[in-house]
Design an enzyme around this catalytic site. Structure first.
Site, PDB file in Angstrom:
ATOM      1  N   ASP A   1       1.329   1.145  15.727  1.00  0.00           N
ATOM      2  CA  ASP A   1       0.664   1.394  17.020  1.00  0.00           C
ATOM      3  C   ASP A   1       0.569   0.106  17.850  1.00  0.00           C
ATOM      4  OD1 ASP A   1      -1.042   0.450  14.972  1.00  0.00           O
ATOM      5  OD2 ASP A   1      -2.840   1.188  15.982  1.00  0.00           O
TER       6      ASP A   1
ATOM      7  N   TYR B   1       3.148  -9.821  15.854  1.00  0.00           N
ATOM      8  CA  TYR B   1       3.411  -8.741  14.886  1.00  0.00           C
ATOM      9  C   TYR B   1       4.005  -7.537  15.619  1.00  0.00           C
ATOM     10  CZ  TYR B   1       2.346  -4.767  11.824  1.00  0.00           C
ATOM     11  OH  TYR B   1       2.416  -3.610  11.082  1.00  0.00           O
TER      12      TYR B   1
ATOM     13  N   LYS C   1       7.794  -6.000  15.253  1.00  0.00           N
ATOM     14  CA  LYS C   1       8.014  -4.621  14.813  1.00  0.00           C
ATOM     15  C   LYS C   1       8.809  -3.844  15.872  1.00  0.00           C
ATOM     16  CE  LYS C   1       6.441  -2.745  11.571  1.00  0.00           C
ATOM     17  NZ  LYS C   1       7.008  -2.564  10.190  1.00  0.00           N
TER      18      LYS C   1
ATOM     19  N   TRP D   1      -3.464   1.786  11.209  1.00  0.00           N
ATOM     20  CA  TRP D   1      -4.629   1.548  10.334  1.00  0.00           C
ATOM     21  C   TRP D   1      -4.409   2.123   8.925  1.00  0.00           C
ATOM     22  CZ3 TRP D   1      -9.713   2.451  13.675  1.00  0.00           C
ATOM     23  CH2 TRP D   1      -9.727   1.504  14.715  1.00  0.00           C
TER      24      TRP D   1
ATOM     25  N   GLN E   1       0.838  -1.213   0.000  1.00  0.00           N
ATOM     26  CA  GLN E   1       0.000   0.000   0.000  1.00  0.00           C
ATOM     27  C   GLN E   1       0.866   1.254   0.000  1.00  0.00           C
ATOM     28  OE1 GLN E   1      -3.905  -0.315   2.283  1.00  0.00           O
ATOM     29  NE2 GLN E   1      -2.497  -1.224   3.747  1.00  0.00           N
TER      30      GLN E   1
HETATM   31  N1  NAP Z   1      -1.391  -1.862   7.176  1.00  0.00           N
HETATM   32  C1  NAP Z   1      -1.570  -1.330   8.370  1.00  0.00           C
HETATM   33  O1  NAP Z   1      -2.698  -1.217   8.858  1.00  0.00           O
HETATM   34  C2  NAP Z   1      -0.384  -0.843   9.163  1.00  0.00           C
HETATM   35  C3  NAP Z   1      -0.601  -0.361  10.479  1.00  0.00           C
HETATM   36  C4  NAP Z   1       0.493   0.096  11.208  1.00  0.00           C
HETATM   37  C5  NAP Z   1       1.750   0.099  10.642  1.00  0.00           C
HETATM   38  N2  NAP Z   1       1.932  -0.378   9.373  1.00  0.00           N
HETATM   39  C6  NAP Z   1       3.303  -0.394   8.817  1.00  0.00           C
HETATM   40  O2  NAP Z   1       3.321   0.456   7.669  1.00  0.00           O
HETATM   41  C7  NAP Z   1       4.252  -0.062   6.712  1.00  0.00           C
HETATM   42  C8  NAP Z   1       3.579  -0.196   5.359  1.00  0.00           C
HETATM   43  O3  NAP Z   1       2.485  -1.105   5.489  1.00  0.00           O
HETATM   44  P1  NAP Z   1       1.559  -1.501   4.257  1.00  0.00           P
HETATM   45  O4  NAP Z   1       0.165  -1.571   4.766  1.00  0.00           O
HETATM   46  O5  NAP Z   1       1.868  -0.654   3.077  1.00  0.00           O
HETATM   47  O6  NAP Z   1       2.062  -2.995   3.997  1.00  0.00           O
HETATM   48  P2  NAP Z   1       1.617  -4.009   2.837  1.00  0.00           P
HETATM   49  O7  NAP Z   1       0.638  -3.382   1.927  1.00  0.00           O
HETATM   50  O8  NAP Z   1       1.280  -5.304   3.495  1.00  0.00           O
HETATM   51  O9  NAP Z   1       2.970  -4.183   2.017  1.00  0.00           O
HETATM   52  C9  NAP Z   1       4.066  -4.828   2.556  1.00  0.00           C
HETATM   53  C10 NAP Z   1       5.027  -5.115   1.442  1.00  0.00           C
HETATM   54  O10 NAP Z   1       6.128  -5.868   2.002  1.00  0.00           O
HETATM   55  C11 NAP Z   1       6.468  -6.870   1.090  1.00  0.00           C
HETATM   56  N3  NAP Z   1       7.133  -8.023   1.692  1.00  0.00           N
HETATM   57  C12 NAP Z   1       6.662  -8.831   2.674  1.00  0.00           C
HETATM   58  N4  NAP Z   1       7.523  -9.847   2.874  1.00  0.00           N
HETATM   59  C13 NAP Z   1       8.547  -9.669   1.993  1.00  0.00           C
HETATM   60  C14 NAP Z   1       9.738 -10.378   1.701  1.00  0.00           C
HETATM   61  N5  NAP Z   1      10.047 -11.521   2.338  1.00  0.00           N
HETATM   62  N6  NAP Z   1      10.552  -9.909   0.739  1.00  0.00           N
HETATM   63  C15 NAP Z   1      10.241  -8.768   0.064  1.00  0.00           C
HETATM   64  N7  NAP Z   1       9.139  -8.056   0.280  1.00  0.00           N
HETATM   65  C16 NAP Z   1       8.295  -8.507   1.238  1.00  0.00           C
HETATM   66  C17 NAP Z   1       5.139  -7.308   0.510  1.00  0.00           C
HETATM   67  O11 NAP Z   1       5.388  -7.992  -0.692  1.00  0.00           O
HETATM   68  P3  NAP Z   1       4.290  -8.961  -1.313  1.00  0.00           P
HETATM   69  O12 NAP Z   1       3.326  -8.021  -1.985  1.00  0.00           O
HETATM   70  O13 NAP Z   1       5.063  -9.810  -2.261  1.00  0.00           O
HETATM   71  O14 NAP Z   1       3.691  -9.725  -0.175  1.00  0.00           O
HETATM   72  C18 NAP Z   1       4.426  -5.982   0.330  1.00  0.00           C
HETATM   73  O15 NAP Z   1       4.728  -5.396  -0.918  1.00  0.00           O
HETATM   74  C19 NAP Z   1       4.784  -1.369   7.307  1.00  0.00           C
HETATM   75  O16 NAP Z   1       5.984  -1.119   7.989  1.00  0.00           O
HETATM   76  C20 NAP Z   1       3.720  -1.760   8.312  1.00  0.00           C
HETATM   77  O17 NAP Z   1       4.246  -2.559   9.361  1.00  0.00           O
HETATM   78  C21 NAP Z   1       0.899  -0.835   8.614  1.00  0.00           C
END
Ligand code: NAP
Length: 292
Positions: A101, A124, A128, A149, A11
Site C-alpha cells: 500500500d 521502501y 517496491k 500491514w 512472515q
Molecule cells: N510487513 C508488512 O507490513 C507488509 C506490508 C505491505 C506489503 N508487504 C509485502 O509483503 C511481502 C511479505 O512481507 P513479510 O512481512 O512476510 O516480510 P518479512 O517477514 O520481512 O520477510 C522478508 C523475507 O525476505 C528475506 N530477505 C530479505 N533480504 C534478503 C536477501 N538479500 N536475500 C534473501 N532473502 C532476503 C528475509 O530474510 P531474513 O529473514 O534473512 O532477513 C525474510 O525472510 C513482501 O513483499 C512485503 O514487501 C509487507
C-alpha cells in the site's frame, strides 16, 4: 509441479512453507541458500531448478532503514523481482509477487483501486513500485498482489510489539492517524493458495490471462490505534498486561526516518470479482489468529 519459494523465513514465507507442499514439490530457500542481492545467483538457481511456479515472499521490509540502505532495498525490492519475472517467462513458470500500500501517498481519503495513480512517499515504497514496473516489463504469467500491514504471531510484527508494550507500560500511545488494513500472513498465503489450486487445465495460461496487479488485504480498515485496542482485547494472556490506558497519538509525535502515507487502505473488489473469493474482515481474522 515444482514450486520455488523465496523468503521462506519471513512472515508470509513461513505460512507458505506450511501450505505449498499441498500443491507440489516445494523447494524453499532463505538468504543463506540464495542471496537475493546477487542477480546472477537468482538467474542460475531458477535456470537449474526450472520450477513451474515461483513465489516471492521475500522483500527488504525495513521501511525506515530503506531510507539509508537505498541501494540494497532497490536490489531486493526492484531488481531481483525483475530477474525472477524474466526467468519465469523463460521457463514458462507462473510468478507470484507481493507489493505494498506504500506505493500510494495516502491523500485520496478512500480505499485505493489498482487504477489509482501511485506516488510513494518513502524509499521502501519507491523500490517496491520499481519492482512492480520491472515485473510488468519482463513477466508474462504473473500476479502482483499489493497488500498492507502484514502480521503474524511470529517475530517482530505489530501484534507482538503491542503485546510486549502492554507488559512494559501502564499507558500506551499509538498513532490514530495512520489507517490501513491489517492482513494476517496466513490468510494471505491461503488466499494465494486458493487461486493457484483453482485452475482447471493449464495454470500458466490461466494466470497469464489474468496477469496484473491486484489489491489483497484483510477486509475493512482501521487505524493503528484501534488495531492495537483489538490486539489487547484478544490477548489470550490478558492477566499479564500491566497497561491501564491506551491513548491515541498523531504521527507527528513519533517522527520516523521514512514518511508513511496516512490513509492507505486498498480496495480489493477487483481481486474478489476476478478470482471469486471473499476477504474475511480483519477483526475476525485477528481474533482467530490470536486464539490459542
Ligand atoms: N510487513 C508488512 O507490513 C507488509 C506490508 C505491505 C506489503 N508487504 C509485502 O509483503 C511481502 C511479505 O512481507 P513479510 O512481512 O512476510 O516480510 P518479512 O517477514 O520481512 O520477510 C522478508 C523475507 O525476505 C528475506 N530477505 C530479505 N533480504 C534478503 C536477501 N538479500 N536475500 C534473501 N532473502 C532476503 C528475509 O530474510 P531474513 O529473514 O534473512 O532477513 C525474510 O525472510 C513482501 O513483499 C512485503 O514487501 C509487507
Amino acid at each position: 509441479m515444482k514450486i520455488l519459494l523465496l523468503g521462506k523465513s519471513g512472515q508470509l514465507g513461513w505460512e507458505f512453507r506450511r501450505l505449498l507442499p499441498i500443491l507440489g514439490d516445494l523447494i524453499a530457500l532463505d538468504r543463506e541458500e540464495l542471496d537475493l542481492g546477487d542477480m546472477a545467483a537468482i538467474q542460475k538457481t531458477i535456470d537449474e531448478l526450472k520450477p513451474g511456479l515461483i513465489i516471492n515472499a521475500s522483500a527488504y521490509t525495513d521501511v525506515d532503514l530503506s531510507e539509508k540502505e537505498i541501494e540494497l532495498a532497490t536490489k531486493i525490492n526492484a531488481l531481483a523481482p525483475g530477474v525472477m519475472a524474466e526467468r519465469s517467462r523463460k521457463h514458462s513458470a507462473v510468478f507470484i509477487h507481493y507489493s505494498t500500500d506504500y506505493v500510494f501517498d495516502g491523500q485520496k481519503g478512500s480505499p485505493y483501486k489498482e487504477s489509482d495513480p501511485t506516488y510513494p512517499l518513502n524509499m521502501y515504497g519507491k523500490s517496491k513500485l520499481a519492482g512492480e514496473e520491472n515485473i510488468k516489463q519482463a513477466g508474462e504469467a504473473y500476479l502482483i498482489l499489493r497488500t498492507s500491514w502484514v502480521y503474524s504471531l511470529r517475530g517482530n510484527s505489530f501484534v507482538n510489539k503491542v503485546l510486549k508494550w502492554s507488559r512494559q507500560n501502564k499507558i500506551l500511545k499509538v498513532v490514530s492517524d495512520q489507517v490501513s488494513s491489517p492482513t494476517w500472513a496466513r490468510t494471505l498465503a491461503e488466499i494465494t493458495g486458493f487461486v493457484l489450486a483453482e485452475h482447471k487445465k493449464d495454470l500458466y495460461e490461466e494466470i497469464r490471462e489474468r496477469s496484473g496487479i491486484y489489491h489483497l488485504t484483510g477486509g475493512g480498515y482501521t487505524s493503528r490505534y484501534d488495531w492495537a485496542k483489538q490486539i489487547l482485547a484478544n490477548d489470550p494472556e490478558r492477566s499479564e498486561q500491566i497497561v491501564q490506558a491506551i491513548e491515541p497519538a498523531s504521527s507527528d509525535e513519533f517522527p520516523t526516518p521514512a514518511v508513511r502515507p496516512l490513509f492507505s487502505a486498498l480496495d480489493c473488489t477487483l481481486f474478489e470479482e476476478r478470482f471469486g473469493l471473499r476477504l474475511p474482515d480483519w477483526r475476525d481474522t485477528l481474533q482467530l489468529a490470536m486464539t490459542r
